[in-house]
Design a protein around this motif. Sequence first.
Motif, PDB file in Angstrom:
ATOM      1  N   ASP A 363      -6.887 -20.271  -2.557  1.00 43.19           N
ATOM      2  CA  ASP A 363      -8.245 -20.340  -3.091  1.00 43.19           C
ATOM      3  C   ASP A 363      -8.557 -19.223  -4.077  1.00 43.19           C
ATOM      4  O   ASP A 363      -9.649 -19.201  -4.664  1.00 43.19           O
ATOM      5  N   GLY A 364      -7.630 -18.292  -4.235  1.00 46.03           N
ATOM      6  CA  GLY A 364      -7.846 -17.201  -5.179  1.00 46.03           C
ATOM      7  C   GLY A 364      -8.612 -16.024  -4.610  1.00 46.03           C
ATOM      8  O   GLY A 364      -8.934 -15.080  -5.347  1.00 46.03           O
ATOM      9  N   GLU A 365      -8.894 -16.052  -3.302  1.00 48.05           N
ATOM     10  CA  GLU A 365      -9.606 -14.928  -2.693  1.00 48.05           C
ATOM     11  C   GLU A 365      -8.706 -13.697  -2.581  1.00 48.05           C
ATOM     12  O   GLU A 365      -9.192 -12.562  -2.629  1.00 48.05           O
ATOM     13  N   ILE A 366      -7.422 -13.929  -2.388  1.00 49.83           N
ATOM     14  CA  ILE A 366      -6.450 -12.841  -2.350  1.00 49.83           C
ATOM     15  C   ILE A 366      -5.576 -12.954  -3.588  1.00 49.83           C
ATOM     16  O   ILE A 366      -4.971 -14.000  -3.841  1.00 49.83           O
ATOM     17  N   LYS A 367      -5.506 -11.903  -4.369  1.00 48.74           N
ATOM     18  CA  LYS A 367      -4.658 -11.849  -5.556  1.00 48.74           C
ATOM     19  C   LYS A 367      -3.424 -11.012  -5.241  1.00 48.74           C
ATOM     20  O   LYS A 367      -3.539  -9.911  -4.691  1.00 48.74           O
ATOM     21  N   VAL A 368      -2.270 -11.523  -5.584  1.00 53.33           N
ATOM     22  CA  VAL A 368      -1.013 -10.837  -5.289  1.00 53.33           C
ATOM     23  C   VAL A 368      -0.343 -10.449  -6.600  1.00 53.33           C
ATOM     24  O   VAL A 368      -0.201 -11.288  -7.508  1.00 53.33           O
ATOM     25  N   VAL A 369       0.064  -9.201  -6.707  1.00 55.88           N
ATOM     26  CA  VAL A 369       0.702  -8.731  -7.939  1.00 55.88           C
ATOM     27  C   VAL A 369       1.962  -9.545  -8.227  1.00 55.88           C
ATOM     28  O   VAL A 369       2.708  -9.895  -7.316  1.00 55.88           O
ATOM     29  N   ASN A 370       2.161  -9.868  -9.507  1.00 59.83           N
ATOM     30  CA  ASN A 370       3.281 -10.727  -9.903  1.00 59.83           C
ATOM     31  C   ASN A 370       4.162  -9.991 -10.904  1.00 59.83           C
ATOM     32  O   ASN A 370       3.902 -10.004 -12.109  1.00 59.83           O
ATOM     33  N   ALA A 371       5.222  -9.377 -10.410  1.00 57.33           N
ATOM     34  CA  ALA A 371       6.113  -8.591 -11.266  1.00 57.33           C
ATOM     35  C   ALA A 371       6.814  -9.446 -12.309  1.00 57.33           C
ATOM     36  O   ALA A 371       7.082  -8.989 -13.420  1.00 57.33           O
ATOM     37  N   GLN A 372       7.125 -10.713 -11.977  1.00 61.70           N
ATOM     38  CA  GLN A 372       7.871 -11.541 -12.919  1.00 61.70           C
ATOM     39  C   GLN A 372       7.031 -11.918 -14.139  1.00 61.70           C
ATOM     40  O   GLN A 372       7.568 -12.335 -15.155  1.00 61.70           O
ATOM     41  N   GLU A 373       5.711 -11.739 -14.043  1.00 63.86           N
ATOM     42  CA  GLU A 373       4.843 -11.964 -15.191  1.00 63.86           C
ATOM     43  C   GLU A 373       4.416 -10.653 -15.839  1.00 63.86           C
ATOM     44  O   GLU A 373       3.495 -10.612 -16.642  1.00 63.86           O
ATOM     45  N   GLY A 374       5.108  -9.582 -15.464  1.00 60.72           N
ATOM     46  CA  GLY A 374       4.873  -8.291 -16.105  1.00 60.72           C
ATOM     47  C   GLY A 374       3.784  -7.448 -15.476  1.00 60.72           C
ATOM     48  O   GLY A 374       3.456  -6.372 -16.004  1.00 60.72           O
ATOM     49  N   GLU A 375       3.215  -7.898 -14.358  1.00 61.55           N
ATOM     50  CA  GLU A 375       2.173  -7.115 -13.717  1.00 61.55           C
ATOM     51  C   GLU A 375       2.778  -5.898 -13.018  1.00 61.55           C
ATOM     52  O   GLU A 375       3.851  -5.992 -12.413  1.00 61.55           O
ATOM     53  N   GLU A 376       2.093  -4.780 -13.111  1.00 61.37           N
ATOM     54  CA  GLU A 376       2.575  -3.537 -12.527  1.00 61.37           C
ATOM     55  C   GLU A 376       2.078  -3.396 -11.085  1.00 61.37           C
ATOM     56  O   GLU A 376       0.950  -3.755 -10.760  1.00 61.37           O
ATOM     57  N   PHE A 377       2.942  -2.878 -10.236  1.00 64.07           N
ATOM     58  CA  PHE A 377       2.566  -2.610  -8.858  1.00 64.07           C
ATOM     59  C   PHE A 377       2.102  -1.169  -8.723  1.00 64.07           C
ATOM     60  O   PHE A 377       2.802  -0.246  -9.136  1.00 64.07           O
ATOM     61  N   ASP A 378       0.926  -0.989  -8.157  1.00 66.61           N
ATOM     62  CA  ASP A 378       0.359   0.338  -7.940  1.00 66.61           C
ATOM     63  C   ASP A 378       0.417   0.663  -6.452  1.00 66.61           C
ATOM     64  O   ASP A 378      -0.347   0.102  -5.659  1.00 66.61           O
ATOM     65  N   PRO A 379       1.328   1.553  -6.036  1.00 67.91           N
ATOM     66  CA  PRO A 379       1.457   1.872  -4.608  1.00 67.91           C
ATOM     67  C   PRO A 379       0.173   2.382  -3.973  1.00 67.91           C
ATOM     68  O   PRO A 379      -0.012   2.244  -2.758  1.00 67.91           O
ATOM     69  N   SER A 380      -0.724   2.937  -4.777  1.00 65.86           N
ATOM     70  CA  SER A 380      -1.950   3.503  -4.208  1.00 65.86           C
ATOM     71  C   SER A 380      -2.872   2.433  -3.635  1.00 65.86           C
ATOM     72  O   SER A 380      -3.758   2.749  -2.828  1.00 65.86           O
ATOM     73  N   VAL A 381      -2.662   1.166  -4.004  1.00 61.53           N
ATOM     74  CA  VAL A 381      -3.501   0.101  -3.461  1.00 61.53           C
ATOM     75  C   VAL A 381      -3.008  -0.328  -2.078  1.00 61.53           C
ATOM     76  O   VAL A 381      -3.628  -1.169  -1.435  1.00 61.53           O
ATOM     77  N   CYS A 382      -1.886   0.250  -1.652  1.00 59.81           N
ATOM     78  CA  CYS A 382      -1.328  -0.048  -0.327  1.00 59.81           C
ATOM     79  C   CYS A 382      -1.189   1.245   0.464  1.00 59.81           C
ATOM     80  O   CYS A 382      -0.066   1.698   0.769  1.00 59.81           O
ATOM     81  N   PRO A 383      -2.310   1.861   0.820  1.00 58.62           N
ATOM     82  CA  PRO A 383      -2.261   3.169   1.491  1.00 58.62           C
ATOM     83  C   PRO A 383      -1.665   3.143   2.883  1.00 58.62           C
ATOM     84  O   PRO A 383      -1.319   4.191   3.431  1.00 58.62           O
ATOM     85  N   ASN A 384      -1.544   1.967   3.478  1.00 58.76           N
ATOM     86  CA  ASN A 384      -1.024   1.864   4.829  1.00 58.76           C
ATOM     87  C   ASN A 384       0.463   1.539   4.862  1.00 58.76           C
ATOM     88  O   ASN A 384       1.016   1.153   5.893  1.00 58.76           O
ATOM     89  N   VAL A 385       1.120   1.697   3.703  1.00 59.15           N
ATOM     90  CA  VAL A 385       2.579   1.520   3.621  1.00 59.15           C
ATOM     91  C   VAL A 385       3.176   2.738   2.946  1.00 59.15           C
ATOM     92  O   VAL A 385       2.797   3.094   1.820  1.00 59.15           O
ATOM     93  N   ASN A 386       4.090   3.391   3.645  1.00 62.81           N
ATOM     94  CA  ASN A 386       4.813   4.542   3.079  1.00 62.81           C
ATOM     95  C   ASN A 386       6.130   4.064   2.481  1.00 62.81           C
ATOM     96  O   ASN A 386       7.011   3.610   3.218  1.00 62.81           O
ATOM     97  N   LEU A 387       6.264   4.140   1.172  1.00 61.22           N
ATOM     98  CA  LEU A 387       7.492   3.711   0.514  1.00 61.22           C
ATOM     99  C   LEU A 387       8.546   4.788   0.630  1.00 61.22           C
ATOM    100  O   LEU A 387       8.359   5.913   0.177  1.00 61.22           O
ATOM    101  N   LYS A 388       9.670   4.469   1.262  1.00 60.59           N
ATOM    102  CA  LYS A 388      10.725   5.454   1.505  1.00 60.59           C
ATOM    103  C   LYS A 388      11.788   5.392   0.422  1.00 60.59           C
ATOM    104  O   LYS A 388      11.986   4.360  -0.213  1.00 60.59           O
TER     105      LYS A 388
END
Length: 388
Positions: A363-388
Amino acid sequence: MLRRVKGMVSVLLASVMVISLVGCGDSSSKDEGAKKMAIVCSAAGQNDNGYNQSAVEGAKKVAEDLGLEYKIIEPTNGVPAALETLAEDGYNIIFNLEYDFEALIVGTGGSKPIAEMYPDTTFIVFNDNPNVDESGNVIHDNVYSVLFDVNEASYVAGALSVLVNENAEALFGTDGYNFTSVDEARAVGFVGGTNSKGITVFSYGFIEGINHVAEELGVTYDYYSKYDAGFADPATGSSVAGTFFNQGANIVYAVAGGVGDGVASKAKEEGKLAIHVDANKDDQQPGYILTSVIKNTEVPVVEITKGVVDGTLKADNNLLTYSLKTGAASITDLTTIESNVIDMDKWNEIKDYITNIEKQISDGEIKVVNAQEGEEFDPSVCPNVNLK
């Protein structure tokens, strides 16, 4: 040049092509304007129980429905040679499942682009959109790109992973499983074949799905990842997964072809869980594969072929995207893993939650970043995940 290339691969085509002429009889393929379609498989081959095999099944289905001639080839002399030979032989709808576009779009070795050499042939490429220039304009009108929103399906898999991890022992018990308690660690793993947009699109969606549930629960997850595992060696997958399991992960997501088979085997050996990709591979290690993120190539093969044949194919900038809503990108129905569940009340609660997540994405209520379309992932939007 064309005759020489054709001669080089003629023996190959004779030995590995699967040819089917159905519907209208032999003479139909010789009529002016008749359509002939072909699938050029990726290196995994047509019997990969996934990405290629789904496309082959789509080709067989649409060929039977429309009375087309089709060929399935596994090129050993390179994709460009296969594309040229097929186009020269009159195959005017050609799907290229391999990640190899340069000769088709821009040409190599001083040769013209294959798309320019065969303007009456429709070429369809997967997993990238190489047919646009720096300004975003379409380069060849006869080349179409297909992308799958596996970022959305991966988001769902990430949300599912946290819900299962938080309730692992209650869901599955300890008979045959050896889950790390959330009192000791909260972690997941990701194994990618190569550090490219075609792989990170899975990972970033997965991270966002993990964060969604972790944030709701007020917990934090460690995210262990490896993006250069390759696609061929199951032993590599087993080794990497073993490391992640030892670091507290109960679930490892593999987007790495045959390497993922090693991840699944290690999950069974350690009493943990794996997530597979491309097709429903849940029964590869029953009870130890939580789900598979499906990239159903059958859907675009059927739809695009019909569109080319009847002249109705339309796509903005020659790009076709298949989302969670289309059914071409999804997770499995979870029936295989469900047979190992002992707490059905909790399991049904989790499935209802996941169904709601899928609806919110569609329904478009949740938007998911799409790397294959060139969208950048910002780790700061996922504060509850520690990237190791």
